[in-house]
Design an enzyme around this catalytic site. Sequence first.
Site, PDB file in Angstrom:
ATOM      1  N   ILE A 137      -4.725  86.938  25.427  1.00 30.26           N
ATOM      2  CA  ILE A 137      -3.941  87.166  26.638  1.00 30.26           C
ATOM      3  C   ILE A 137      -2.921  86.044  26.823  1.00 30.26           C
ATOM      4  O   ILE A 137      -1.883  86.222  27.460  1.00 30.26           O
ATOM      5  CB  ILE A 137      -4.859  87.315  27.877  1.00 30.26           C
ATOM      6  CG1 ILE A 137      -4.067  87.905  29.052  1.00 30.26           C
ATOM      7  CG2 ILE A 137      -5.570  86.024  28.215  1.00 30.26           C
ATOM      8  CD1 ILE A 137      -4.929  88.389  30.190  1.00 30.26           C
ATOM      9  N   GLY A 163      -8.671  96.829  14.387  1.00 34.29           N
ATOM     10  CA  GLY A 163      -9.069  95.618  13.686  1.00 34.29           C
ATOM     11  C   GLY A 163      -8.214  94.434  14.089  1.00 34.29           C
ATOM     12  O   GLY A 163      -7.259  94.560  14.867  1.00 34.29           O
ATOM     13  N   ASP A 164      -8.567  93.259  13.595  1.00 34.76           N
ATOM     14  CA  ASP A 164      -7.824  92.019  13.861  1.00 34.76           C
ATOM     15  C   ASP A 164      -7.819  91.656  15.342  1.00 34.76           C
ATOM     16  O   ASP A 164      -6.888  91.009  15.825  1.00 34.76           O
ATOM     17  CB  ASP A 164      -6.373  92.116  13.355  1.00 34.76           C
ATOM     18  CG  ASP A 164      -6.277  92.567  11.911  1.00 34.76           C
ATOM     19  OD1 ASP A 164      -6.972  91.974  11.065  1.00 34.76           O
ATOM     20  OD2 ASP A 164      -5.525  93.515  11.629  1.00 34.76           O
ATOM     21  N   VAL A 216      -8.349  82.629  25.649  1.00 31.14           N
ATOM     22  CA  VAL A 216      -6.974  82.160  25.882  1.00 31.14           C
ATOM     23  C   VAL A 216      -6.475  81.270  24.743  1.00 31.14           C
ATOM     24  O   VAL A 216      -5.529  80.505  24.902  1.00 31.14           O
ATOM     25  CB  VAL A 216      -6.875  81.412  27.230  1.00 31.14           C
ATOM     26  CG1 VAL A 216      -7.126  82.369  28.382  1.00 31.14           C
ATOM     27  CG2 VAL A 216      -7.837  80.225  27.290  1.00 31.14           C
ATOM     28  N   GLN A 218     -13.381  95.323  10.842  1.00 29.69           N
ATOM     29  CA  GLN A 218     -12.327  96.308  11.142  1.00 29.69           C
ATOM     30  C   GLN A 218     -12.381  96.706  12.629  1.00 29.69           C
ATOM     31  O   GLN A 218     -12.640  95.869  13.463  1.00 29.69           O
ATOM     32  CB  GLN A 218     -12.412  97.517  10.209  1.00 29.69           C
ATOM     33  CG  GLN A 218     -12.009  97.233   8.780  1.00 29.69           C
ATOM     34  CD  GLN A 218     -13.156  96.779   7.911  1.00 29.69           C
ATOM     35  OE1 GLN A 218     -14.274  97.252   8.023  1.00 29.69           O
ATOM     36  NE2 GLN A 218     -12.884  95.857   7.008  1.00 29.69           N
ATOM     37  N   THR A 253      -6.779  88.504   5.268  1.00 26.35           N
ATOM     38  CA  THR A 253      -7.131  88.927   3.910  1.00 26.35           C
ATOM     39  C   THR A 253      -5.903  89.196   3.055  1.00 26.35           C
ATOM     40  O   THR A 253      -5.837  88.792   1.894  1.00 26.35           O
ATOM     41  CB  THR A 253      -8.012  90.191   3.963  1.00 26.35           C
ATOM     42  OG1 THR A 253      -9.206  89.889   4.701  1.00 26.35           O
ATOM     43  CG2 THR A 253      -8.412  90.648   2.567  1.00 26.35           C
ATOM     44  N   THR A 305     -10.794 102.837   7.174  1.00 23.67           N
ATOM     45  CA  THR A 305     -11.647 102.219   6.173  1.00 23.67           C
ATOM     46  C   THR A 305     -12.705 103.240   5.752  1.00 23.67           C
ATOM     47  O   THR A 305     -12.716 104.364   6.232  1.00 23.67           O
ATOM     48  CB  THR A 305     -12.269 100.916   6.715  1.00 23.67           C
ATOM     49  OG1 THR A 305     -12.826 100.165   5.631  1.00 23.67           O
ATOM     50  CG2 THR A 305     -13.331 101.187   7.769  1.00 23.67           C
ATOM     51  N   ASN A 315     -12.888  93.132   2.450  1.00 26.11           N
ATOM     52  CA  ASN A 315     -11.584  93.543   2.966  1.00 26.11           C
ATOM     53  C   ASN A 315     -11.397  93.068   4.396  1.00 26.11           C
ATOM     54  O   ASN A 315     -10.295  93.110   4.935  1.00 26.11           O
ATOM     55  CB  ASN A 315     -11.435  95.068   2.910  1.00 26.11           C
ATOM     56  CG  ASN A 315     -12.553  95.813   3.631  1.00 26.11           C
ATOM     57  OD1 ASN A 315     -13.642  95.287   3.822  1.00 26.11           O
ATOM     58  ND2 ASN A 315     -12.287  97.041   4.020  1.00 26.11           N
ATOM     59  N   GLY A 368     -11.361  90.188   7.417  1.00 29.54           N
ATOM     60  CA  GLY A 368     -10.960  88.787   7.501  1.00 29.54           C
ATOM     61  C   GLY A 368     -11.178  88.253   8.898  1.00 29.54           C
ATOM     62  O   GLY A 368     -10.634  88.785   9.864  1.00 29.54           O
ATOM     63  N   HIS A 369     -12.021  87.228   9.034  1.00 35.20           N
ATOM     64  CA  HIS A 369     -12.271  86.600  10.328  1.00 35.20           C
ATOM     65  C   HIS A 369     -11.818  85.146  10.262  1.00 35.20           C
ATOM     66  O   HIS A 369     -12.122  84.442   9.299  1.00 35.20           O
ATOM     67  CB  HIS A 369     -13.762  86.615  10.671  1.00 35.20           C
ATOM     68  CG  HIS A 369     -14.297  87.978  10.964  1.00 35.20           C
ATOM     69  ND1 HIS A 369     -15.644  88.260  11.005  1.00 35.20           N
ATOM     70  CD2 HIS A 369     -13.679  89.139  11.245  1.00 35.20           C
ATOM     71  CE1 HIS A 369     -15.824  89.537  11.293  1.00 35.20           C
ATOM     72  NE2 HIS A 369     -14.643  90.086  11.434  1.00 35.20           N
TER      73      HIS A 369
END
Length: 428
Positions: free
Chosen positions: A333, A12-13, A415, A225, A301, A240, A38, A40-41
């Site tokens: 990157i 995730g993330d 980037v 996720q 989150t 999850t 749950n 988070g974007h």
Amino acid sequence: MSAFIVLGAQWGDEGKGKMTDYLAENADVVVRFQGGNNAGHTVVVGEKEYKLHLIPSGILYNDKLNVIGNGVVLDPKALFEEINYLESLGVEITPDRLIISDRAHVIMPYHRILDGIKERARGNKDIGTTGKGIGPSYTDKMERSGIRVCDLIHKEVFEENLKETLEVKNKIITEIFGGRALDYNEIYNEYLGYAEKLRPFVKDISVIVNKKIKDGKEVLFEGAQGTLLDIDYGTYPYVTSSSTIAGGVCIGAGVGPTAITNAVGIAKAYTTRVGKGPFPTELLDSTGDWVREKGHEFGVTTGRARRCGWLDLVILKTSARISGLTSFAVTKIDTLAGLDTLKVCTGYRLNGEIIDYVPASLEDLAKCEPIYEEFEGWDDSIANARCYEDLPENAIKYLKKIEDFTETKVSIVSVGPKRDQTMMISEI
């Protein structure tokens, strides 16, 4: 392409929100197929930053249909808080732009209470839940005692279901955990209010999404996720409660597997995870701290600091296999610029044997020693790179290693957090 998936290839993330936002420009429909608030974007458009939890990232475009699928567990309170937040930033939310599955399960107050109580009861064996009631809601779904959106908007059905379920939940809360019973009338009246607000948005999304695909519209399925958090293929029990892999789309959005044409795995140029569980390439030194600070690795989150480590190609190869990925989108990157030497994990040593897959057993994964290949780093900031040729030679070698090891091409490179800091280097 007609229907394609964007999903996380790590823990995730990975930057799915940004990638979905980028790819949604050419899509007609964006569908969330699993998870809940749950997730988070973070999406940056111009000088504005948007933090999304439930609503698909396509909502930031004016001409997209956004869909919350039946595989999502829906917290109505969180949904309307997010709608109010987006509207305060000038984003219009109407039933023409957002629809919600009538089969999605509803997160109730007792789910949040039980989530917190059970996590505390685990003591030092806690699994790192966000406490938002996601797991208990999925539990009720599988126990066939959940309340769906279609139940919520039918007053008599909701009244009966809530009475039966709350009686059981209150016994668990009070008699097993010593908590305080929840009030039926308080919950009933609160959720009746949500039901009326939800009603215009509620549809049979499977019918609508499949018709869009049949009509040749571009449909993007947005995961939450990541692969290593999948309920079956993740690092169980530190996972999850839903299916985060490509197969979850069919269940969570009501489409057949033959409808899917492409699957893009989003992967950071390094590895992060939140909470407990084995992490073979984790950096527990100043380099890990440096990556965390430079990459702003703190949860959208929860605000929790993320654990950081070297890029793990074993994980990416596993993700490509499980979801049939057609390409990778590599994010962040730019964070690695400034490191003299980079390490990439190309295998695990387990009990004297070298393996290139993620073992099911946590005990085995914890024993895995990463086998590294070293790469020369690059000093130049690459935040202004806008095509593949703008990247330093060593960064290109790094990306080529991902392709060679996973046997999956890299189609997109990011980037930076903004839309224009993204380059499409091949068709997805």
